[in-house]
Design an enzyme around this catalytic site. Structure first.
Site, PDB file in Angstrom:
ATOM      1  CG  ASP A 149      37.075  43.983  45.188  1.00  0.00           C
ATOM      2  OD1 ASP A 149      37.211  44.721  44.197  1.00  0.00           O
ATOM      3  OD2 ASP A 149      36.331  44.262  46.136  1.00  0.00           O
TER       4      ASP A 149
ATOM      5  CG  ASP B  95      36.238  48.103  40.552  1.00  0.00           C
ATOM      6  OD1 ASP B  95      36.963  47.356  41.226  1.00  0.00           O
ATOM      7  OD2 ASP B  95      35.002  48.034  40.561  1.00  0.00           O
TER       8      ASP B  95
END
Length: 414
Positions: free
Chosen positions: A82, A294
């Site tokens: 992440d 992202d």
């Protein structure tokens, strides 16, 4: 430096892989995850408590997983990769509350001879903003992660050796890595078999920051992740854009100026394209950091105005039969068999100082053997997310020292 493999959550190597799902169904699920994740990004500040120590991050069911090991001897773990969170944590025994994972749960004092609790007297805790240290004689430090959407992790802050398997079949062991050993953890959906999170955000507790001399603040990915001093993206065809300074510091904010489709350039903030009279220029600060890049969001999420203009230009430019998404989720879909040519006009994303030319496989996602759909969705407000489908077959490099993100077209093996 070194490189490790990433595992997409829908690949056969992933513990959450469901062979009964069709490619269309997998992508539809990813669409819903993208939409849910967007709400967590844009509502992040609502979940930041001024009383309870917790990091200002949002993460839930990331799209990629990374294998690693913790302790001595190395104990296997599987974390959500992440770039939008900082702290690396894994579930630990004694587990007061844990979700199901495929691998055994780490028991630090049983499995590792190098495991150490972080204490208030060590320099570890101050860099972890979501940490409290007790005033008892033991002076141990605890962490508390509270994620929008209901996910959480609580436990003790610790230091141990982290080991990664490289793509060349070797291992790299990194001593003294600070991480969370979670004794109370929860994921609303029960998780996908992972053990925790590997945080590669921009904050002080990020694994990237901790790797220090190994990376000097640099990493890149292209379906693999390279942690190395020379992981900077370079050579012909390189485009770099500055990171914007914006809270929370965990996220990587970029500035998108617009998108070109054929000979039409659509400005990010205008209600019309550049063929119309331009409005008065806005202050630079108002335009900076309008999009988060992202790794864990599949679709690219754009403001309603820009998204709507993209759809209209695509409709007028692509002469292929339009069809409806059977799931009723994506708006712009075309009937297109595998191997057929759409003749999509050239699409270029204009970041500040960088023009990134996308391919048809970036812009349109194949939902079935006979249908493709625009891999983007609208979101309320002026914030946006640059999703991972628009990053496919690009080497994406992050330099946390120079504060830049670089793009270079590459064959990433898909």
């Amino acid at each position: 430096g070194f490189s490790v493999d990433l595992i997409h959550r829908d690949s056969p190597k992933s513990p959450s892989y469901d062979p009964s799902l069709s490619p269309h169904q997998r992508l539809t699920k990813a669409v819903h995850r993208s939409y849910n994740r967007a709400h967590r990004f844009f509502n992040a500040t609502k979940w930041i408590s001024t009383h309870t120590p917790q990091t200002n991050i949002v993460n839930h069911l990331g799209e990629y997983l990374v294998q690693y090991a913790i302790g001595t001897p190395p104990f296997p773990s599987l974390g959500v990769f992440d770039t939008a969170s900082d702290v690396t944590w894994t579930q630990c025994k004694p587990c007061k509350n844990c979700f199901a994972q495929n691998l055994p749960i780490f028991a630090p004092h049983k499995y590792s001879s190098t495991y150490k609790r972080s204490r208030a007297t060590t320099p570890v805790a101050p860099h972890f903003q979501q940490t409290t240290c007790s005033k008892t004689p033991r002076k141990t430090c605890l962490y508390s992660e509270s994620y929008a959407g209901g996910s959480f992790s609580e436990g003790e802050l610790a230091v141990d050796t982290l080991t990664l398997s490289t793509r060349r079949g070797k291992t790299v062991s990194i001593p003294h890595v600070k991480f969370g050993c979670g004794f109370r953890n929860g994921v609303p959906s029960g998780g996908g078999g992972e053990s925790g999170v590997v945080g590669l955000g921009g904050g002080p507790s990020s694994l990237v920051r901790q790797l220090g001399r190994w990376t000097r603040g640099k990493f890149s990915y292209c379906l693999q992740v390279e942690f190395r001093v020379n992981a900077r993206v370079s050579g012909r065809g390189l485009f770099s854009t500055p990171m914007a300074w914006k809270e929370p510091v965990t996220f990587y904010y970029l500035t998108m100026e617009g998108i070109s489709i054929g000979n039409r350039r659509l400005r990010y903030s205008d209600d019309d394209d550049e063929k119309k009279p331009k409005p008065k220029p806005k202050r630079k600060a108002e335009e900076e950091g309008n999009i988060v890049i992202d790794s864990g969001t599949t679709l690219t999420l754009l403001p309603f105005g820009l998204y709507g203009r993209i759809v209209e230009v695509m409709k007028s430019s692509i002469k292929v039969e339009r069809v409806a998404d059977p799931q009723g989720v994506l708006e712009l879909c075309y009937r297109l068999k595998s191997g057929d040519v759409m003749n999509m006009p050239a699409v270029t994303v204009h970041f500040r100082g960088a023009d990134v030319r996308l391919t048809e496989d970036n812009v349109f996602a194949r939902m079935s053997d006979v249908m493709v759909c625009l891999a983007a969705m609208p979101v309320e407000g002026r914030d946006a997310i640059y999703g991972n489908l628009w990053q496919v077959n690009f080497l994406v490099g992050y330099d946390l020292v120079k504060r830049t993100v670089s793009f270079k077209a590459a064959d990433c093996g898909q």
